[in-house]
Scaffold this motif. Structure first.
Motif, PDB file in Angstrom:
ATOM      1  N   ILE A  23     -62.343  29.813  55.875  1.00 52.39           N
ATOM      2  CA  ILE A  23     -61.407  30.982  56.280  1.00 52.39           C
ATOM      3  C   ILE A  23     -62.020  32.042  57.516  1.00 52.39           C
ATOM      4  N   HIS A  24     -61.461  32.234  58.387  1.00 56.94           N
ATOM      5  CA  HIS A  24     -61.835  33.426  59.227  1.00 56.94           C
ATOM      6  C   HIS A  24     -60.703  34.201  59.459  1.00 56.94           C
ATOM      7  N   PRO A  25     -60.445  35.114  58.423  1.00 59.98           N
ATOM      8  CA  PRO A  25     -59.148  36.044  58.367  1.00 59.98           C
ATOM      9  C   PRO A  25     -58.755  37.020  59.302  1.00 59.98           C
ATOM     10  N   ILE A  26     -60.147  37.640  59.563  1.00 58.80           N
ATOM     11  CA  ILE A  26     -60.165  38.594  60.331  1.00 58.80           C
ATOM     12  C   ILE A  26     -61.331  38.643  61.200  1.00 58.80           C
ATOM     13  N   ALA A  27     -61.438  39.651  62.415  1.00 57.44           N
ATOM     14  CA  ALA A  27     -62.777  39.510  63.238  1.00 57.44           C
ATOM     15  C   ALA A  27     -63.937  39.923  62.475  1.00 57.44           C
ATOM     16  N   HIS A  28     -65.004  38.930  62.453  1.00 60.07           N
ATOM     17  CA  HIS A  28     -66.468  39.200  62.140  1.00 60.07           C
ATOM     18  C   HIS A  28     -66.295  38.668  60.410  1.00 60.07           C
ATOM     19  N   VAL A  29     -65.388  38.148  59.852  1.00 58.31           N
ATOM     20  CA  VAL A  29     -65.569  37.839  58.420  1.00 58.31           C
ATOM     21  C   VAL A  29     -65.122  36.152  58.594  1.00 58.31           C
ATOM     22  N   TYR A  30     -66.204  35.701  57.678  1.00 56.21           N
ATOM     23  CA  TYR A  30     -66.139  34.185  57.848  1.00 56.21           C
ATOM     24  C   TYR A  30     -66.553  33.756  56.271  1.00 56.21           C
ATOM     25  N   LEU A  31     -65.713  32.918  55.546  1.00 54.30           N
ATOM     26  CA  LEU A  31     -65.525  32.610  54.156  1.00 54.30           C
ATOM     27  C   LEU A  31     -65.819  31.062  54.165  1.00 54.30           C
ATOM     28  N   THR A  32     -66.343  30.498  52.967  1.00 57.42           N
ATOM     29  CA  THR A  32     -66.400  28.857  53.019  1.00 57.42           C
ATOM     30  C   THR A  32     -66.176  29.112  51.416  1.00 57.42           C
ATOM     31  N   GLY A  33     -65.811  27.891  50.853  1.00 55.65           N
ATOM     32  CA  GLY A  33     -65.896  27.726  49.587  1.00 55.65           C
ATOM     33  C   GLY A  33     -65.371  26.049  49.185  1.00 55.65           C
ATOM     34  N   ASN A  34     -65.971  25.886  48.133  1.00 54.18           N
ATOM     35  CA  ASN A  34     -65.988  24.456  47.580  1.00 54.18           C
ATOM     36  C   ASN A  34     -65.600  24.391  45.942  1.00 54.18           C
ATOM     37  N   ILE A  35     -64.532  23.677  45.535  1.00 53.76           N
ATOM     38  CA  ILE A  35     -64.141  23.615  44.229  1.00 53.76           C
ATOM     39  C   ILE A  35     -63.976  22.112  43.748  1.00 53.76           C
ATOM     40  N   GLY A  36     -64.669  21.777  42.705  1.00 54.11           N
ATOM     41  CA  GLY A  36     -64.662  20.370  42.208  1.00 54.11           C
ATOM     42  C   GLY A  36     -64.463  20.519  40.551  1.00 54.11           C
ATOM     43  N   TYR A  37     -63.395  19.674  40.307  1.00 50.69           N
ATOM     44  CA  TYR A  37     -63.214  19.602  38.885  1.00 50.69           C
ATOM     45  C   TYR A  37     -63.209  17.975  38.485  1.00 50.69           C
ATOM     46  N   GLU A  38     -63.794  17.571  37.462  1.00 53.27           N
ATOM     47  CA  GLU A  38     -64.039  16.055  37.222  1.00 53.27           C
ATOM     48  C   GLU A  38     -64.039  15.917  35.525  1.00 53.27           C
ATOM     49  N   ARG A  39     -63.408  15.031  35.273  1.00 56.57           N
ATOM     50  CA  ARG A  39     -63.613  14.464  33.765  1.00 56.57           C
ATOM     51  C   ARG A  39     -64.085  13.018  33.828  1.00 56.57           C
ATOM     52  N   GLY A  40     -64.957  12.780  32.817  1.00 57.66           N
ATOM     53  CA  GLY A  40     -65.242  11.411  32.661  1.00 57.66           C
ATOM     54  C   GLY A  40     -65.321  11.062  31.443  1.00 57.66           C
TER      55      GLY A  40
END
Length: 786
Positions: A623-640
């Motif tokens: 996400i680059h919502p506004i000038a100068h700001v950069y966001l990244t994110g990873n979410i993983g959910y798993e069941r075994g």
């Protein structure tokens, strides 16, 4: 003579180029390498070519990969440096549903993607997750040690693989891409200094030798960083002492042919991160520590976080040929070379990859992490691997019908010796032990992949792989040096016994494949669905062998994978979101569990879980919502969950021995039991980039990761000590550099909150052990490029 070209700049800054060669030089410029270069031939041959060069820095990378029907994670060199990733294990903090852990703190690395992986100390099995460096297979995880320098990108691929290159596998791949030679002169050097006297020095030089020949030479050294100490003698542990080199030559004899020759070398004499443990009262030592029973209270037997212990039995050191003052450490030498050749024949392009990799590993680990001689281990491994791959594919990637065919051959040979120090483990053992053997493996696979682009932006695709695998375990014996071994370096043990075992074989011959469809309803959105079958051959358990049954090979495992996903850039250069859901139907999963030998004790052995299931989701955003700001994110959910599996209950086995003095197997029915993979993983970054002064850029940011609890043995989530607790980590980083990238300065802090956590662990004879994660590190990096 080169034709003139016209340049149309996508930004106010205009460039005038007279030749295509000058355009190529601009595209390789440090200030433009992150930009888009496009060449648009005009239909009228008398008109000039139009080359559009945009010097606008794009917020998101890997745009081409948004067209691929997979859930791969792509990591750039910039993010690897920012997150201070110096080894494979650091990658697990940058991707969803990924665990990468050191076995017993040593060089062997265990990879798990979406819960599919294998704990493999002895390297007698095919890893469930393959490792590749520059398209070359590294069949032993240790062979790729020291490869994380001068890297251009890393791909983490989830699910069954082997359909477009390499070997078939069930879990996925970790693919490292290193920088190639350049046609213009470049060079650079950087120095990273951090807490605990850790230093990392990297450098490279690249350029032309002639008009058709170029080279690149890169190297790295790493020293210090040890933060553990032994409270019994105040010796410190964990300092790195590693050096690595990589050289490449690229030859283009004509515009249709490319030949690359690469060679690498790595010497690793580093000390290891040792575990903290609970030691069972079976050992004959002056103090009586707590047992492995489920009622063991938390923290009652674990040394403080930065403390550890190890033994230095002089007779054991003499047996393995090391000094009696040795610490848990490596003495490893890895080297190899490969040749990549490709030629454009017009409609098709042919590729050949030939590679040879060699490993010389000498590793001492104290698996009980105590001052008692109950489970010291020393491993000698001399191994080599030869790989040959041939591929033929359609040259033009824009054609509706795409196809690729190939063959892959891998031959491995290894000679191993494993030594064990059980000298103070009485009354059950009380001796030193040696198990040597030869392990021969040979794998031949053929694969084909096709795709066809239908109207309305629909593409269908399919793949098939056939693999034949043959492996033999030869000349295995176990010698126990027991009784009064007081002869020092002469090793004249009067009570020596040797057990010899019959050779063992494992053969496999199976098909795997994939079918799917992808659709792009609008330009910014691509969806896909696919079904694939993964395959992995069986293997052996070959350490501390005392009965023939331990050498029975495991069955091959197969995995049916169902996956649906979407890749979208709903607001180009502002918002990107990729998501996928998967379901795995797993048969004959190969896992490490306990094998009980009556009258002897509990030992580790690989076995098969007849049926298990894994399902989960993954979401990655930029996400680059506004000038100068950069966001990244990873979410993983798993069941075994194990659907059909009956195995040894380790804690019940030890409890039964303490009550009765008899070793006997105690089986549990693990049907519908949680398999213990980390359920939730999250990680991300938040950066603020700005120009404090003209032509200079500054970045201020933070990063974080969370990893759920993980079981070490089946059913381990319900028993204290048999699982790794969940943990959360946070870091900070800041950098400053000119826009031309000529130099850079950065500072960082990892594990900013000073969390005490554990990254891997296991059960070893009379002990549970946990490998602690690194404490807070604060460091700085200075680099220059020319």
């Amino acid at each position: 003579m080169s034709r003139p070209v016209v340049v149309e700049a996508a930004s106010p800054k205009q460039h005038t180029l007279k030749t295509k060669e000058q355009a190529k030089l601009l595209s390789g410029n440090k200030n433009v390498h992150r930009s888009v270069l496009s060449v648009k031939p005009v239909q009228n041959n008398t008109s000039p070519e139009e080359i559009s060069v945009s010097t606008v820095r794009h917020a998101f990378k890997f745009s081409a990969q948004q067209n691929e029907a997979n859930s791969d994670t792509h990591l750039s060199a910039d993010i690897l440096k920012q997150q201070v990733v110096t080894s494979f294990t650091g990658l697990q903090n940058l991707a969803p549903n990924v665990s990468i852990q050191q076995q017993s703190g040593g060089a062997s690395t265990n990879f798990y993607i979406r819960g599919v992986g294998m704990t493999d100390l002895t390297q007698n099995n095919t890893q469930s997750v393959m490792t590749y460096v520059d398209d070359v297979l590294f069949p032993y995880s240790t062979m790729a040690s020291g490869s994380m320098f001068d890297v251009s990108a890393v791909d983490i691929k989830a699910g069954p693989v082997g359909f477009t290159h390499g070997q078939a596998d069930t879990g996925g791949e970790v693919v490292i891409h290193t920088n190639d030679p350049t046609s213009t002169w470049h060079g650079g050097i950087s120095e990273d200094i951090a807490s605990y006297n850790r230093s990392i020095t990297e450098g490279y030089i690249s350029g032309p030798i002639s008009r058709t020949l170029s080279f690149r030479l890169a190297g790295q050294t790493m020293h210090g960083g040890g933060w553990q100490y032994n409270p019994y003698d105040n010796r410190h542990l964990g300092n790195a002492n590693e050096g690595a080199l990589r050289g490449k030559l690229k030859w283009n004899p004509d515009e249709n042919t490319e030949i690359k020759v690469s060679g690498h070398w790595m010497q690793d004499d580093s000390e290891l991160i040792n575990g903290t443990s609970a030691t069972n009262s079976l050992a004959s030592h002056p103090i009586n520590l707590v047992s492995l029973s489920p009622s063991s209270p938390a923290g009652s037997f674990v040394l403080p976080y930065k403390q550890t212990a190890w033994t230095t039995n002089p007779d054991f050191a003499a047996l393995v040929g090391r000094n009696a003052s040795m610490k848990p450490s490596e003495q490893n030498l890895m080297w190899g070379m490969d040749v990549h050749a490709s030629h454009n024949f017009g409609y098709v392009t042919g590729e050949s990859i030939s590679a040879y990799e060699s490993e010389r590993e000498h590793e001492y680990t104290d698996m009980d992490s105590s001052i008692w001689g109950t489970n010291g281990a020393y491993r000698n491994i001399v191994a080599n691997s030869f790989t040959q791959e041939l591929r033929l594919r359609v040259t033009d990637p824009n054609k509706r019908f795409q196809w690729l065919v190939g063959v892959h051959y891998n031959r491995m040979r290894s000679a191993q010796e494993t030594y064990w120090d059980f000298s103070q483990m009485t009354p059950t053992r009380g001796y030193l032990s040696e198990t040597p053997y030869n392990d021969n493996q040979q794998t031949f696979s053929q694969y084909a992949h096709v795709s066809y682009r239908l109207p309305h932006n629909v593409t269908i695709f399919g793949s098939i792989n056939h693999e034949a695998d043959d492996r033999q375990l030869r000349n295995l014996s176990t010698t126990n040096f027991g009784g009064s071994y007081v002869c020092g370096t002469s090793l004249c043990h009067p009570n020596t016994t040797t057990l010899s075992f019959a050779d063992s074989n494992a053969n496999a011959n199976q098909f795997s494949g994939e079918v799917g469809v992808q659709w792009r309803p609008i330009q910014q959105v691509m969806t896909y669905v696919k079904v694939s079958k993964g395959f992995k051959p069986g293997g052996f358990t070959a350490n501390n062998t005392v009965v023939q049954a331990q050498l029975n090979p495991t069955k091959p495992e197969t995995l049916m994978a169902y996956e649906v996903g979407v890749k979208a850039d709903p607001i180009p250069n502002k918002f990107r979101i990729n998501a996928s859901a998967f379901y795995y139907d797993y048969h004959n999963q190969q896992i490490l569990n306990t094998f009980v030998v009556p009258g002897y004790g509990a030992l580790g052995r690989y076995t098969n879980a007849p049926h298990s299931q894994i399902w989960g989701i993954e979401v990655s955003t930029q996400i680059h919502p506004i000038a100068h700001v950069y966001l990244t994110g990873n979410i993983g959910y798993e069941r075994g969950v194990y659907k059909n599996y009956q195995g040894i209950n380790s804690s019940a086995v030890y409890a039964h021995f303490q009550q009765t003095g008899v070793w006997a197997p105690v089986y549990n029915n693990y049907n519908n039991t949680d398999s213990g993979i980390p359920k939730l993983t999250m990680n991300g970054t938040a950066d603020y980039r700005f120009n404090p002064i003209h032509s200079y850029e500054m970045t201020l940011g933070t990063d974080w990761s969370y990893r759920g609890a993980q079981a070490l043995v089946p059913g381990g989530m319900q028993t204290y000590g048999y699982h790794l607790p969940a943990y959360f980590l946070m870091g900070l980083h800041a950098s400053f550099r000119p826009n031309n990238g000529r130099w850079n300065v950065s500072v960082y802090a990892t594990n900013l909150l000073g969390r005490k956590y554990y990254t891997s662990g296991g059960v070893s004879t009379v002990s549970e052990y946990w490998i602690p994660g690194a404490p807070r590190f604060v460091g700085g990096r200075v680099g220059c490029d020319f």
